[in-house]
Scaffold this motif. Structure first.
Motif, PDB file in Angstrom:
ATOM      1  N   SER A  99      -5.014   1.327  -2.601  1.00 36.10           N
ATOM      2  CA  SER A  99      -4.128   1.681  -1.496  1.00 36.10           C
ATOM      3  C   SER A  99      -2.670   1.385  -1.849  1.00 36.10           C
ATOM      4  N   THR A 100      -2.426   0.314  -2.629  1.00 33.05           N
ATOM      5  CA  THR A 100      -1.071   0.019  -3.093  1.00 33.05           C
ATOM      6  C   THR A 100      -0.550   1.163  -3.952  1.00 33.05           C
ATOM      7  N   MET A 101      -1.388   1.629  -4.887  1.00 29.64           N
ATOM      8  CA  MET A 101      -0.997   2.761  -5.728  1.00 29.64           C
ATOM      9  C   MET A 101      -0.753   4.010  -4.897  1.00 29.64           C
ATOM     10  N   TYR A 102      -1.699   4.306  -4.049  1.00 29.06           N
ATOM     11  CA  TYR A 102      -1.646   5.548  -3.268  1.00 29.06           C
ATOM     12  C   TYR A 102      -0.397   5.587  -2.387  1.00 29.06           C
ATOM     13  N   ASP A 103      -0.143   4.504  -1.677  1.00 24.83           N
ATOM     14  CA  ASP A 103       1.010   4.476  -0.774  1.00 24.83           C
ATOM     15  C   ASP A 103       2.335   4.488  -1.536  1.00 24.83           C
ATOM     16  N   SER A 104       2.377   3.789  -2.687  1.00 28.14           N
ATOM     17  CA  SER A 104       3.595   3.764  -3.490  1.00 28.14           C
ATOM     18  C   SER A 104       3.906   5.154  -4.039  1.00 28.14           C
ATOM     19  N   PHE A 105       2.890   5.814  -4.578  1.00 33.03           N
ATOM     20  CA  PHE A 105       3.112   7.145  -5.139  1.00 33.03           C
ATOM     21  C   PHE A 105       3.435   8.174  -4.059  1.00 33.03           C
ATOM     22  N   ARG A 106       2.834   8.027  -2.884  1.00 26.93           N
ATOM     23  CA  ARG A 106       3.151   8.958  -1.805  1.00 26.93           C
ATOM     24  C   ARG A 106       4.601   8.764  -1.335  1.00 26.93           C
ATOM     25  N   ALA A 107       5.025   7.515  -1.249  1.00 26.57           N
ATOM     26  CA  ALA A 107       6.393   7.236  -0.809  1.00 26.57           C
ATOM     27  C   ALA A 107       7.423   7.743  -1.817  1.00 26.57           C
ATOM     28  N   HIS A 108       7.037   7.796  -3.096  1.00 25.88           N
ATOM     29  CA  HIS A 108       7.958   8.231  -4.150  1.00 25.88           C
ATOM     30  C   HIS A 108       7.434   9.490  -4.838  1.00 25.88           C
ATOM     31  N   ARG A 109       6.755  10.349  -4.089  1.00 24.12           N
ATOM     32  CA  ARG A 109       6.096  11.504  -4.693  1.00 24.12           C
ATOM     33  C   ARG A 109       7.082  12.368  -5.485  1.00 24.12           C
ATOM     34  N   THR A 110       8.257  12.601  -4.922  1.00 25.13           N
ATOM     35  CA  THR A 110       9.242  13.436  -5.603  1.00 25.13           C
ATOM     36  C   THR A 110       9.674  12.808  -6.921  1.00 25.13           C
ATOM     37  N   GLY A 111       9.853  11.482  -6.919  1.00 23.51           N
ATOM     38  CA  GLY A 111      10.251  10.795  -8.141  1.00 23.51           C
ATOM     39  C   GLY A 111       9.187  10.847  -9.212  1.00 23.51           C
ATOM     40  N   VAL A 112       7.928  10.662  -8.823  1.00 24.94           N
ATOM     41  CA  VAL A 112       6.825  10.739  -9.787  1.00 24.94           C
ATOM     42  C   VAL A 112       6.755  12.142 -10.377  1.00 24.94           C
TER      43      VAL A 112
END
Length: 236
Positions: A99-112
């Protein structure tokens, strides 16, 4: 009639505008095709402010695009430290990590997405530093994984870093490419259902070998297969 005085933006506000603009433009155009003029226009500020706050385009890229991975490592450390004295169940620990990974990547989806789309077009120095940051994240998470492997004893340290890279890549893909791979409409799973399913995939796959029928039972893993979501949900 005199014009009202212009309000001077705070330094923190200008930096935030530039970081947001850089994230958006790098994701849309890629590193090589993006110019500092593009970023300044997106942010609505003078181009000179980029050099004042970040120095170069490559410095701005690093600040804007690598933050998700730095945040991710901080989240992993926080989670791992939280269960040092009272050991969590495998499912609780893994689900918190996922969930830490998922939420972090969703919050920064454009950056990833920007890092992924720019990877082959970066100049050598930027590519080398980007790789160094990512390698450090993977190595630090692997050290956490090795300590858990020794403590829990049911999965191996062999090729653990490769497993961790693939796990993080899988979760990142499910956020960045979610519109392509996650069912839509009424069939769309909730955030919790996605995280539950990813957690189960990780827990069952981390051993890289078939389960032992004598020990890998529903009672041992805590799996309740009688759900109506199509996803097995281990109990806490």
């Amino acid at each position: 009639m005199t014009n009202p005085p212009r309000t001077r933006r705070r330094t923190s506000e200008v930096r935030e505008l530039l970081l947001d603009a850089a994230t958006e433009v790098f994701a849309r155009k890629g590193y090589a095709a993006t110019t500092t003029d593009d970023i300044a226009a997106e942010a609505g500020v003078a181009r000179t402010l980029i050099f004042r706050h970040f120095g170069t385009k490559s410095d701005l890229f690093r600040a804007a695009q690598l933050q998700p991975f730095i945040d991710l490592l901080a989240g992993f450390r926080e989670t791992w430290n939280a269960q040092q004295e009272e050991v969590w169940t495998e499912y609780r620990l893994m689900r918190t990590m996922v969930s830490t990974m998922y939420d972090s990547f969703r919050a920064h989806r454009t950056g990833v997405l920007g890092v992924a789309s720019s990877a082959e077009a970066m100049d050598q120095d930027v590519a080398r530093e980007t790789r160094a940051v990512l390698d450090q994240v993977f190595q630090d998470v692997t050290e956490i994984g090795k300590q858990e492997a020794r403590r829990r004893g049911w999965f191996s340290e062999v090729n653990l870093e490769l497993s961790i890279r693939m796990i993080i890549g899988m979760v990142a893909s499910m956020t960045v490419l979610e519109p392509l791979f996650v069912p839509g409409g009424r069939a769309r799973p909730s955030r919790d259902q996605i995280i539950d399913h990813l957690t189960n995939l990780v827990l069952y796959g981390i051993r890289l070998e078939p389960p032992d029928p004598a020990t890998d039972t529903a009672a041992d893993t805590g799996v309740d297969t009688g759900t109506d979501t199509g996803t097995a949900h281990p109990s806490e």
